[in-house]
Design an enzyme around this catalytic site. Structure first.
Site: not given
Ligand code: MRU
Length: 332
Positions: A52, A54, A86, A225, A235-236
């Site tokens: 996981r 991005a 995703r 993301d 983002n998350k």
């Molecule tokens: O659901 P995830 O764990 O894939 O979400 C990841 C994030 O939100 C990260 O902050 C984002 O991908 C940046 S990674 C360099």
């Protein structure tokens, strides 16, 4: 840890005719390596969160196309399967498009995937070089989710300036918010910070308000993301409230991301698809129910922070303002 040197591992790589990756579901208890033999394996690893983040998902998809080529599968069909894994992270789509383009230009998918992964590492190193100056001695930094080496091929986005500053001898403190429901903050970011020797503490997601109100955070630094052309940033889930709090309390809020995360085709954040994942991830913890039988859950994986809350983007091209992104879109 692998012989005490986890940094020697990449998040994902191609070895012989197999894609290998760190199974991020097992961390921090164990470093388990998955071996994936075909595109379906890679697609499921992405959907199931074995990999996981991005940029890491983008590299996994690129290697997935290399596997498709090795197994004699139609690349168009493989790409379509990988695109369905995703929806939010833009690097997935950027990586697939780039590999397909380079195959049309005469490269093998394997060569294109390796080049993509190498470039991802370089992009992260550049983020480290550009972002290092923002990390000052004595700072207290709040981050969310995981944007370290595990979320990329190596090095990380948020983690890149942090490690660069640490290597330059600066001492600072990082609050990692635990990031319900998947706990990327406590399981992965804290693990990486510990490996890098960076002083840190895990806080529950809801602690951000208290910390900022008390003046105990000097900088909020998160990954991304998908960044829309106007700077709105997905983002998350839980990132947006931190950005609003940061602005309320006069604390700078930076996003560290490679340009592969910018989607110039999305004019604003409204065009960014938000993934909604299975209810079970909220209703259970490590398989144990934590809600009454019959209760439903909504499991939004991301939120969108409007550009007006973002102080700047630490990218591989330098530190940009949301207005710089808008100008770049116009040029294109
Ligand atoms: O659901 P995830 O764990 O894939 O979400 C990841 C994030 O939100 C990260 O902050 C984002 O991908 C940046 S990674 C360099």
């Amino acid at each position: 840890m692998l012989d005490g040197s986890p940094q020697e591992l990449r998040t994902v790589w191609l070895e012989g005719d197999t894609v290998r990756m760190i199974d991020q579901r097992a961390l921090p208890s164990a470093v388990r390596i998955l071996e994936l033999n075909d595109v379906e394996d890679v697609a499921r690893a992405i959907e199931g969160m074995a990999i996981r983040g991005a940029p890491a998902i983008g590299a996994a998809a690129a290697y997935g196309l290399a596997l498709a080529e090795i197994r004699g599968m139609d690349l168009g069909r493989a790409a379509a399967r990988l695109r369905r894994t995703r929806p939010t992270g833009h690097d997935l789509f950027a990586a697939i498009d780039r590999v397909l383009r380079e195959v049309e230009d005469g490269k093998t998918a394997r060569e294109a995937a390796e080049a993509y992964a190498r470039d991802d590492i370089e992009r992260c190193r550049a983020i480290g070089r550009h972002g290092k100056r923002l990390i000052k001695d004595g700072m207290r930094i709040l981050t969310h989710c995981n944007a370290g080496a595990l979320a990329t091929v190596d090095v990380g986005t948020v983690m890149a300036p942090l490690t660069a500053a640490k290597e330059a001898g600066r001492e600072f403190f990082v609050y990692a918010s635990e990031t319900r429901p998947y706990l990327q903050g406590s399981r992965l970011t804290a693990w990486e910070l510990g490996n890098a020797g960076i002083d840190h503490a895990i806080v529950v997601d809801a602690a951000a308000g208290l910390l900022l109100q008390r003046g105990e955070v000097d900088l909020v630094l998160v990954g991304a993301d998908r960044i829309a052309a106007n700077g709105d940033t997905a983002n998350k889930i839980g990132t947006y409230p931190k950005a609003v709090l940061a602005k309320t309390h006069g604390v700078p809020f930076y996003v560290a991301a490679p340009m592969t995360t910018v989607d110039f085709g999305a004019r604003t954040g409204r065009a960014i698809p938000i993934e909604e994942r299975a209810e079970d991830e909220v209703l259970t913890i490590a398989g144990v129910p934590v809600a009454p039988k019959g209760s439903r859950a909504r499991n939004f994986a991301f939120d969108v922070t409007p550009a007006r809350y973002i102080t700047g983007f630490i990218t591989d091209l330098g530190v940009l303002k949301p207005a710089d992104l808008r100008a770049r879109r116009k040029k294109r």
